[in-house]
Scaffold this motif. Sequence first.
Motif, PDB file in Angstrom:
ATOM      1  N   GLU A  75       0.839  -1.198   0.000  1.00 50.90           N
ATOM      2  CA  GLU A  75       0.000   0.000   0.000  1.00 50.90           C
ATOM      3  C   GLU A  75       0.877   1.252   0.000  1.00 50.90           C
ATOM      4  OE1 GLU A  75      -3.225  -0.086   2.735  1.00 50.90           O
ATOM      5  OE2 GLU A  75      -3.686   2.029   2.427  1.00 50.90           O
ATOM      6  N   ALA A  76       1.916   1.213   0.850  1.00 47.64           N
ATOM      7  CA  ALA A  76       2.812   2.375   0.911  1.00 47.64           C
ATOM      8  C   ALA A  76       3.504   2.580  -0.435  1.00 47.64           C
ATOM      9  CB  ALA A  76       3.846   2.156   2.011  1.00 47.64           C
ATOM     10  N   GLU A  77       3.809   1.454  -1.093  1.00 51.63           N
ATOM     11  CA  GLU A  77       4.546   1.575  -2.359  1.00 51.63           C
ATOM     12  C   GLU A  77       3.664   2.067  -3.505  1.00 51.63           C
ATOM     13  OE1 GLU A  77       6.376  -2.106  -3.920  1.00 51.63           O
ATOM     14  OE2 GLU A  77       5.956  -1.214  -5.882  1.00 51.63           O
ATOM     15  N   THR A  78       2.430   1.559  -3.567  1.00 55.95           N
ATOM     16  CA  THR A  78       1.606   1.824  -4.754  1.00 55.95           C
ATOM     17  C   THR A  78       0.473   2.811  -4.501  1.00 55.95           C
ATOM     18  OG1 THR A  78       0.108   0.023  -4.217  1.00 55.95           O
ATOM     19  CG2 THR A  78       2.022  -0.529  -5.578  1.00 55.95           C
ATOM     20  N   GLY A  79       0.170   3.046  -3.241  1.00 57.40           N
ATOM     21  CA  GLY A  79      -0.960   3.912  -2.922  1.00 57.40           C
ATOM     22  C   GLY A  79      -2.294   3.186  -3.031  1.00 57.40           C
ATOM     23  N   GLN A  80      -2.261   1.913  -3.335  1.00 60.74           N
ATOM     24  CA  GLN A  80      -3.499   1.130  -3.491  1.00 60.74           C
ATOM     25  C   GLN A  80      -3.759   0.333  -2.213  1.00 60.74           C
ATOM     26  OE1 GLN A  80      -5.714   0.301  -6.306  1.00 60.74           O
ATOM     27  NE2 GLN A  80      -6.768  -0.925  -4.750  1.00 60.74           N
ATOM     28  N   HIS A  81      -4.925   0.514  -1.617  1.00 59.76           N
ATOM     29  CA  HIS A  81      -5.293  -0.198  -0.405  1.00 59.76           C
ATOM     30  C   HIS A  81      -5.415  -1.693  -0.712  1.00 59.76           C
ATOM     31  CE1 HIS A  81      -6.994  -0.759   3.509  1.00 59.76           C
ATOM     32  NE2 HIS A  81      -8.109  -1.264   3.008  1.00 59.76           N
ATOM     33  N   VAL A  82      -4.851  -2.552   0.151  1.00 70.54           N
ATOM     34  CA  VAL A  82      -4.943  -3.994  -0.121  1.00 70.54           C
ATOM     35  C   VAL A  82      -5.791  -4.732   0.914  1.00 70.54           C
ATOM     36  CG1 VAL A  82      -2.752  -4.113  -1.381  1.00 70.54           C
ATOM     37  CG2 VAL A  82      -2.754  -4.480   1.088  1.00 70.54           C
ATOM     38  N   GLY A  83      -6.269  -4.011   1.907  1.00 73.71           N
ATOM     39  CA  GLY A  83      -7.140  -4.639   2.911  1.00 73.71           C
ATOM     40  C   GLY A  83      -6.433  -5.705   3.721  1.00 73.71           C
ATOM     41  N   PHE A  84      -5.147  -5.505   4.015  1.00 74.83           N
ATOM     42  CA  PHE A  84      -4.393  -6.516   4.777  1.00 74.83           C
ATOM     43  C   PHE A  84      -4.728  -6.371   6.257  1.00 74.83           C
ATOM     44  CE2 PHE A  84       0.143  -8.293   5.758  1.00 74.83           C
ATOM     45  CZ  PHE A  84      -0.448  -9.437   6.264  1.00 74.83           C
ATOM     46  N   ALA A 151      -8.753  -9.117  -4.511  1.00 75.12           N
ATOM     47  CA  ALA A 151      -8.878  -8.266  -5.707  1.00 75.12           C
ATOM     48  C   ALA A 151      -8.056  -6.990  -5.522  1.00 75.12           C
ATOM     49  CB  ALA A 151     -10.338  -7.939  -5.957  1.00 75.12           C
ATOM     50  N   ASP A 152      -8.079  -6.428  -4.312  1.00 80.41           N
ATOM     51  CA  ASP A 152      -7.303  -5.203  -4.062  1.00 80.41           C
ATOM     52  C   ASP A 152      -5.805  -5.482  -4.148  1.00 80.41           C
ATOM     53  OD1 ASP A 152      -9.716  -4.041  -3.681  1.00 80.41           O
ATOM     54  OD2 ASP A 152      -9.604  -3.963  -1.486  1.00 80.41           O
ATOM     55  N   LEU A 153      -5.413  -6.644  -3.619  1.00 75.55           N
ATOM     56  CA  LEU A 153      -4.001  -7.028  -3.700  1.00 75.55           C
ATOM     57  C   LEU A 153      -3.564  -7.118  -5.167  1.00 75.55           C
ATOM     58  CD1 LEU A 153      -1.317  -8.339  -2.665  1.00 75.55           C
ATOM     59  CD2 LEU A 153      -2.516 -10.534  -2.705  1.00 75.55           C
ATOM     60  N   THR A 154      -4.405  -7.755  -5.971  1.00 77.22           N
ATOM     61  CA  THR A 154      -4.073  -7.907  -7.399  1.00 77.22           C
ATOM     62  C   THR A 154      -3.941  -6.529  -8.055  1.00 77.22           C
ATOM     63  OG1 THR A 154      -5.424  -9.905  -7.344  1.00 77.22           O
ATOM     64  CG2 THR A 154      -4.765  -9.114  -9.516  1.00 77.22           C
ATOM     65  N   GLN A 155      -4.899  -5.651  -7.737  1.00 78.95           N
ATOM     66  CA  GLN A 155      -4.853  -4.307  -8.347  1.00 78.95           C
ATOM     67  C   GLN A 155      -3.598  -3.556  -7.893  1.00 78.95           C
ATOM     68  OE1 GLN A 155      -6.581  -3.460 -10.754  1.00 78.95           O
ATOM     69  NE2 GLN A 155      -8.436  -4.719 -10.672  1.00 78.95           N
ATOM     70  N   ALA A 156      -3.204  -3.741  -6.649  1.00 76.11           N
ATOM     71  CA  ALA A 156      -2.013  -3.037  -6.154  1.00 76.11           C
ATOM     72  C   ALA A 156      -0.765  -3.518  -6.899  1.00 76.11           C
ATOM     73  CB  ALA A 156      -1.848  -3.270  -4.655  1.00 76.11           C
ATOM     74  N   MET A 157      -0.668  -4.849  -7.094  1.00 78.04           N
ATOM     75  CA  MET A 157       0.518  -5.350  -7.815  1.00 78.04           C
ATOM     76  C   MET A 157       0.455  -4.923  -9.284  1.00 78.04           C
ATOM     77  SD  MET A 157       1.531  -8.990  -6.072  1.00 78.04           S
ATOM     78  CE  MET A 157       0.025  -9.885  -6.350  1.00 78.04           C
ATOM     79  N   ALA A 158      -0.775  -4.853  -9.842  1.00 79.10           N
ATOM     80  CA  ALA A 158      -0.918  -4.381 -11.231  1.00 79.10           C
ATOM     81  C   ALA A 158      -0.439  -2.935 -11.328  1.00 79.10           C
ATOM     82  CB  ALA A 158      -2.370  -4.498 -11.674  1.00 79.10           C
ATOM     83  N   LYS A 159      -0.810  -2.150 -10.325  1.00 80.09           N
ATOM     84  CA  LYS A 159      -0.399  -0.741 -10.330  1.00 80.09           C
ATOM     85  C   LYS A 159       1.121  -0.628 -10.220  1.00 80.09           C
ATOM     86  CE  LYS A 159      -1.889   3.574  -8.194  1.00 80.09           C
ATOM     87  NZ  LYS A 159      -2.548   4.172  -7.045  1.00 80.09           N
ATOM     88  N   GLY A 160       1.686  -1.410  -9.310  1.00 81.46           N
ATOM     89  CA  GLY A 160       3.142  -1.400  -9.129  1.00 81.46           C
ATOM     90  C   GLY A 160       3.863  -1.817 -10.404  1.00 81.46           C
ATOM     91  N   ALA A 161       3.283  -2.780 -11.129  1.00 72.65           N
ATOM     92  CA  ALA A 161       3.904  -3.222 -12.388  1.00 72.65           C
ATOM     93  C   ALA A 161       3.794  -2.123 -13.443  1.00 72.65           C
ATOM     94  CB  ALA A 161       3.222  -4.504 -12.868  1.00 72.65           C
TER      95      ALA A 161
END
Length: 836
Positions: A75-84, A151-161
């Motif tokens: 989350e800190a890296e991509t700004g996308q919440h992952v709900g961890f 789904a949020d985790l996937t979107q965060a890694m997609a954003k990071g990529a």
Amino acid sequence: MRTHARVVVIGGGVVGVGTLYHLARKGWTDVCLIERKELTSGSTWHAAGLLPLFNLSYSVGQLHKYSVKLYESLEAETGQHVGFRKVSNIRLARTKDRWDEYMYYKGIADTIGIRVEVLTPDEVKAIWPLCETDGLLGAIRHPDDGYIQPADLTQAMAKGARQRGAEIYRFTTVTGIEQQPDGLWLVKTDKGDITCEHVVSATGNFARKTGAMVGLDIPVIPVEHQYIVTEPHPAIQARHAAGLPEMGVLRESDSAWYMREEAGGLILGPYEKGAPCCYMDGPADDSEYELFQEDLDRLAPHIETAMVRVPAFGEVGVKKVYNGAIAYTPDGSPIVGPAPGLKNFWLNEGHSFGVTASGGAGWQLAEWIVEGEPTIDMGGVDPRRFGPYASRGYLREKNEEAYRNVFTPHYPDEEREAARPLKTSPCYDRMKALGAVFGSVYGWERPNWFAPAGYGIDVASLDKPDVITNHNHPTPDADGTVKEIWSFRRSNYFEHVGNEIRAVTEGVGLQDMTPFAKMLVTGPGARAWLDRILANRIPKQRGRLALSHLLTPSGGVRAEFTVYERAANQFYLVSAGGLERHDHDVLERLLPADGSVNLRPLTTSMGVFVLAGPRSRELLQSLTDTDLSNAAFPWLTGKALSVGTVGVDALRVNFVGELGWELHHPIEMQNRLFDLIIEAGKPLGIRPFGIRAMVSMALEKSYRNMGRELSIEYSAYESALDRFVHPNKGDFIGRDALVAGREKGYPNRFVTLELLDATEADARGSEPILKDGVLVGRCTSGGYGWRTGKSLALAMVRPDLGEVGTELEVTVLGTKHRAVVVPESPFDPDNLRLRA
Ligand SMILES: Cc1cc2nc3c(=O)[nH]c(=O)nc-3n(C[C@H](O)[C@H](O)[C@H](O)COP(=O)(O)OP(=O)(O)OC[C@H]3O[C@@H](n4cnc5c(N)ncnc54)[C@H](O)[C@@H]3O)c2cc1C
């Protein structure tokens, strides 16, 4: 859409996106991902999002640990919440065997660096007040475990990529994959084609359909998996209102379910018996966000136990039941690594805990693709651990079995029964008649040990704990008896294995090792090629045997072969049966392009008997006119000879440390050879022996095993292979790294340990080793040595603690044992018996 890329990843679930993210992080930004629908529309969207760190595999454990650490920082890296939600994870124990399993696991976790706490029932109650603690022995807790929004985790890694330059094409379907004559891949889609160097298949439930595009039979068929979400419960809502922490994930392993809070209610996820395989031919072309009809009857026994353990669960209505496809493999671990036989085609498939594994699997696969090797020994997840025997019918039986056993105790000596017997040596029935109790490796039946005539344990006499996962022996025979009880401790077969060893040590024993992987390397370039790829010298003298290792470029051990020059330019290579596809695939990949070397697999055309013990010469000599004297046939040589009427290649080598020969013979003559040996051996008291006897005897010789003491994670020097590695012979794979590494020094040293006060349970491998309470190493193998009368272990320790006589501590099943470093090969250190 681009027309060229370095890597094309197929599949936009959590696993494919995790791979793309890690490729981009490694600096390969010229990469893209293709997803036929929306990201996560396969299995990922409906996953419960749990991140269980618990895993008895040293490789998978490391992958999971990496994932959880990564997800915390995304989350800190991509700004996308992952709900961890790091809410912790408690696993309850109701039986002694379960407790042993937890303590065995805790040892593994300690060596990997995963935090595990031990709880009393009262401590469980304090954390999970809605949990009744009747009948509990205790629990273990992972404080760093929890759950995430898949789904949020996937979107965060997609954003990071994407942030690093990777591209994702949604609503684009891969329709074909072809390798071009120049080695590049052409990935065909309904929106245009992309030429690329590497393809990664991460297509979840579509794995077999994707595999079919390139002629691969990927051993993945999904199984139906359900979980139940309840309406909110007032007690949970009250806890929230009072600001109390979430109770975390609760696992009643002995009833095969997990439970956690969800929106004021509860989620219950059972792993039930009878869950069927699904998508046998893959999902339909238009499949997305697909769920199946729920089957609550199948879940009933688990629901009942859940209501007893957590009565609140029974007090609220069911809000929704999810029944989705969960990818499975025959052993329940995923398929991560190179596709056998295909250059630059990679698999990241078969994930049943894909949300948990995606980070770690993507990390290691990206290293493998970019650097040429992973840094973690991926043997437990390597696609090549299964062979072509894993047919559709086999997968159906084995994958359903793997699913229903997710929560049964994972005994180290367990032999699962589905799809057996599959591959048998011709002597199978003869061995069975002699009392063989079989185990299975790579589809082959191998005698593990031999039970005396009439031996059987009445299952009615066995303790039957009142748990759903009550499963510590095979299905009883018609008379209600079983031959073995599986255990983390010394079990019923212990003394019988000891008797086999005594017979071999005092007389002569016969073992069937037909499953050995065998390969014939021929051609004018064979010798030079083997010399260039292997770390040992290829013997100049015809008939000499050499144990040779194929190293990684960084000096770790990738494979081990016995090399025997059978005739000019004809080398016979033998390696472990379970590694056949792996070992032969790595050889094929290294073949020179000029056609000067040919490979011919011989595994199924050659049988192997091991004849070992001080009277083995006498026996064999009575059946052959070839001179077997020490002068004529010394240790570590091989010869073609006739045993009666059967022509064999006799290799004077074995894995048990006794005088003996391996007899490699045409498989169709095996029974003739068997009968000759048994008949001639009768006056000498010949006895068959099995794998368990062999393992014990090998341990006493400090013989290293692939995947344990030998691994890509340890340099050949750390594994003390000095006498098999010759940096002065000229260049070979890994040589430069070895030389450089030796100058710098290594973090580990191979040692043999004696456990001084182990009487009931021995080390099995992966136990932590301590010095003054500090972790200083890990066991890699262990067991009881019958000839030395000692509990022994092979281990990797901090180099300064490797001197003979150093006192250490080894934790076995939660109990600390004093241990001392002993000289290598505690039994017959000068190999006098082998040279006799
Ligand atoms: C009910 C249930 C609960 C679960 N709970 C958990 C849990 O708590 N924790 C956990 O770790 N795991 C859990 N899992 C497992 C988890 O869902 C999977 O392991 C994970 O989602 C697998 O991800 P994947 O990327 O491999 O597959 P998928 O998510 O299925 O992604 C594969 C993608 O490939 C695409 N694709 C296929 N073929 C093509 C093609 N030809 N062209 C383009 N795209 C293609 C598909 O459309 C799909 O989107 C659960 C599973 C189920 C069924």
